[in-house]
Design an enzyme around this catalytic site. Sequence first.
Site, PDB file in Angstrom:
ATOM      1  N   ASP A 343       0.854  -1.181   0.000  1.00  0.00           N
ATOM      2  CA  ASP A 343       0.000   0.000   0.000  1.00  0.00           C
ATOM      3  C   ASP A 343       0.896   1.239   0.000  1.00  0.00           C
ATOM      4  O   ASP A 343       2.124   1.114  -0.034  1.00  0.00           O
ATOM      5  CB  ASP A 343      -0.919   0.004   1.237  1.00  0.00           C
ATOM      6  CG  ASP A 343      -0.150   0.197   2.538  1.00  0.00           C
ATOM      7  OD1 ASP A 343       1.104   0.217   2.521  1.00  0.00           O
ATOM      8  OD2 ASP A 343      -0.795   0.335   3.590  1.00  0.00           O
ATOM      9  N   ASP A 345       1.370   4.703   2.409  1.00  0.00           N
ATOM     10  CA  ASP A 345       0.937   5.308   3.671  1.00  0.00           C
ATOM     11  C   ASP A 345       1.316   6.783   3.715  1.00  0.00           C
ATOM     12  O   ASP A 345       2.410   7.160   3.306  1.00  0.00           O
ATOM     13  CB  ASP A 345       1.630   4.594   4.841  1.00  0.00           C
ATOM     14  CG  ASP A 345       1.479   3.089   4.785  1.00  0.00           C
ATOM     15  OD1 ASP A 345       0.419   2.595   5.172  1.00  0.00           O
ATOM     16  OD2 ASP A 345       2.426   2.403   4.325  1.00  0.00           O
ATOM     17  N   ASP A 434      -3.312   4.339   2.819  1.00  0.00           N
ATOM     18  CA  ASP A 434      -3.663   4.658   4.210  1.00  0.00           C
ATOM     19  C   ASP A 434      -3.346   6.122   4.470  1.00  0.00           C
ATOM     20  O   ASP A 434      -2.241   6.579   4.182  1.00  0.00           O
ATOM     21  CB  ASP A 434      -2.821   3.817   5.192  1.00  0.00           C
ATOM     22  CG  ASP A 434      -3.239   2.356   5.211  1.00  0.00           C
ATOM     23  OD1 ASP A 434      -4.361   2.053   4.776  1.00  0.00           O
ATOM     24  OD2 ASP A 434      -2.431   1.530   5.666  1.00  0.00           O
TER      25      ASP A 434
HETATM   26  N1  CTP Z   1       1.054   0.981  11.590  1.00  0.00           N
HETATM   27  C1  CTP Z   1       0.498   1.366  12.774  1.00  0.00           C
HETATM   28  N2  CTP Z   1      -0.824   1.132  13.027  1.00  0.00           N
HETATM   29  C2  CTP Z   1      -1.594   0.523  12.091  1.00  0.00           C
HETATM   30  C3  CTP Z   1      -1.038   0.123  10.874  1.00  0.00           C
HETATM   31  C4  CTP Z   1       0.300   0.366  10.659  1.00  0.00           C
HETATM   32  O1  CTP Z   1       1.187   1.920  13.608  1.00  0.00           O
HETATM   33  N3  CTP Z   1      -2.877   0.319  12.347  1.00  0.00           N
HETATM   34  C5  CTP Z   1       2.457   1.275  11.336  1.00  0.00           C
HETATM   35  C6  CTP Z   1       3.330   0.056  11.428  1.00  0.00           C
HETATM   36  O2  CTP Z   1       4.359   0.296  12.345  1.00  0.00           O
HETATM   37  C7  CTP Z   1       3.898  -0.114  10.059  1.00  0.00           C
HETATM   38  C8  CTP Z   1       3.622   1.198   9.342  1.00  0.00           C
HETATM   39  O3  CTP Z   1       2.579   1.820  10.069  1.00  0.00           O
HETATM   40  O4  CTP Z   1       5.271  -0.330  10.106  1.00  0.00           O
HETATM   41  C9  CTP Z   1       3.198   0.960   7.926  1.00  0.00           C
HETATM   42  O5  CTP Z   1       2.280  -0.101   7.892  1.00  0.00           O
HETATM   43  P1  CTP Z   1       2.102  -1.044   6.648  1.00  0.00           P
HETATM   44  O6  CTP Z   1       1.640  -0.250   5.486  1.00  0.00           O
HETATM   45  O7  CTP Z   1       1.226  -2.168   7.082  1.00  0.00           O
HETATM   46  O8  CTP Z   1       3.546  -1.659   6.439  1.00  0.00           O
HETATM   47  P2  CTP Z   1       4.765  -1.195   5.561  1.00  0.00           P
HETATM   48  O9  CTP Z   1       5.948  -1.241   6.453  1.00  0.00           O
HETATM   49  O10 CTP Z   1       4.474   0.094   4.880  1.00  0.00           O
HETATM   50  O11 CTP Z   1       4.899  -2.361   4.510  1.00  0.00           O
HETATM   51  P3  CTP Z   1       4.297  -2.412   3.037  1.00  0.00           P
HETATM   52  O12 CTP Z   1       5.389  -1.881   2.169  1.00  0.00           O
HETATM   53  O13 CTP Z   1       4.001  -3.841   2.785  1.00  0.00           O
HETATM   54  O14 CTP Z   1       3.078  -1.566   3.005  1.00  0.00           O
HETATM   55 MN    MN Z   2      -0.379   0.702   5.565  1.00  0.00          MN
HETATM   56 MN    MN Z   3       2.706   0.407   3.794  1.00  0.00          MN
END
Ligand code: CTP
Ligand code: MN
Ligand code: MN
Length: 510
Positions: A343, A345, A434
Amino acid sequence: MDPLPTAHLGHRKKRPRQTGASMTSTPHDIRFRDLVLFILEKKMGTTRRAFFMELARRKGFRVENELSDSVTHIVAENNSGSDVLEWLQVQNIKASSQLELLDISWLIECMGAGRPVETTGKHQLVVRRDSPDHSNSDPQRIPPPAVQTISQYACQRKTTLNNCNRVFTDAFDVLAENYEFRENESCSVVFMRAASVLKSLPFTITSMKDLEGIPCLEGKAKSIIEEIIEDGESSEVKAVLNDERYKSFKLFTSVFGVGLKTSEKWFRMGFRTLSKIRSDKSLKFTHMQKAGFLYYEDLVSCVTRAEAEAVSVLVKEAVWAFLPDAFVTMTGGFRRGKNIGHDVDFLITSAEATEEEEQQLLHKVTNLWEKKGLLLYCDLVESTFEKLKTPSRKVDALDHFQKCFLILKLHHQRVDSDKASQQGGKNWKAIRVDLVMCPYERRAFALLGWTGSRQFERDLRRYATHERKMILDNHALYDKTKRIFLKAESEEEIFAHLGLDYIEPWERNA
Ligand code: CTP
Ligand code: MN
Ligand code: MN
């Protein structure tokens, strides 16, 4: 324009606050100038430490009140070598190979002799006992202490995307995930930590000797490494990869909106493929799962860096239409330098907005996209943030900021303007996005929390709790000893409050 303002107000607390117990002692002549002693208070206690310090000084030894680079001998009681090394590490002091870590029995012998006695194996807290190679190669050679310079905490290690140990970390990732699917958290954590520490190594493990001094690789993790070194693969990992339950959970959880509970249910019902689930008339799906199935192909095909940048432009255009002063920062994996993600963020914050404007922004932004037909899915969660609440003790706690989990329609044209959109058919891709909105004064905590990686965050919290008596979460840092919230304007300041060296975002891929 993009990242949050990060003021470098680095007043880092690096050294321990070892208040001298014998500050009042009268000066003594130093007779043995080659040695500089430091006596560890931990497990010895203030009074006993003060007694030994005074005694040693009276005998002509130089004893420091505080640990410094000039110290040559550290004396401890009731501490193992690894206890002392761990303590040193927490103090952010690198034990050089010259530094002697000794048991109190050595100092007692010195006091009896009235001079420094030779340090031998029985006094030394750190010797390479566990390495048979040294014992039979050269008995005369005194091995340098097996100084553990690698911390058990990911927040004290630098972990870039340059993973030299992928064969091992892939194996551990599979095992950790399998235990997660089986809701065996403690086993899952063991393998997540093992994978994480290996990802930080600047070299490839090629023999068991290489594991010396590396934490988090005990027991099962160690035997799996051994098996991979010897056979090129682990039978346990192979078995998991062929396991029905693992394969099904992996497949089911790849659908947006499907977690462990739903996977468990479908697995028990005998489902093994997504097409069977999709076409089953008796199953009820949540809105999230419906969207997950509808855009499945796009969502599993990961977001590229170019797509993430295009989404960033889209987000900024919309946010700045309502709050021109807002900061929009890409967080998550892309901020850590990853080139793909599941995703994109973003953290949004504004110094100028009123509370109401702040609360309205995500609504306005998503409404705008809805009107333009770009909003494929939206789950907006209102803030439950309370300013005075102490941070959560849970390592995996969710935060309380207002946020939305979206699926946006990203037109190919926005990614690559050359790519003709008239090739017919679908000219867009569904992307998971997100957005998090946080109060301006909490932006440093939110940024740190949303940059990840998850393992890095878990270890930051674990470190804060166990080593600093502080509680850290995505909103705040609370000092339990002083009973105050520690404010921070930047991530650097949070690291400094925790007495940690700053770790750059691209070094947090733990
Ligand atoms: N996070 C959080 N609370 C949530 C979801 C996520 O604090 N409800 C934080 C986590 O610490 C995470 C970061 O936001 O490391 C990003 O989340 P995510 O998008 O799930 O992971 P990524 O590290 O960005 O991995 P990806 O590249 O697969 O998206
Ligand atoms: Mn995320
Ligand atoms: Mn992410």
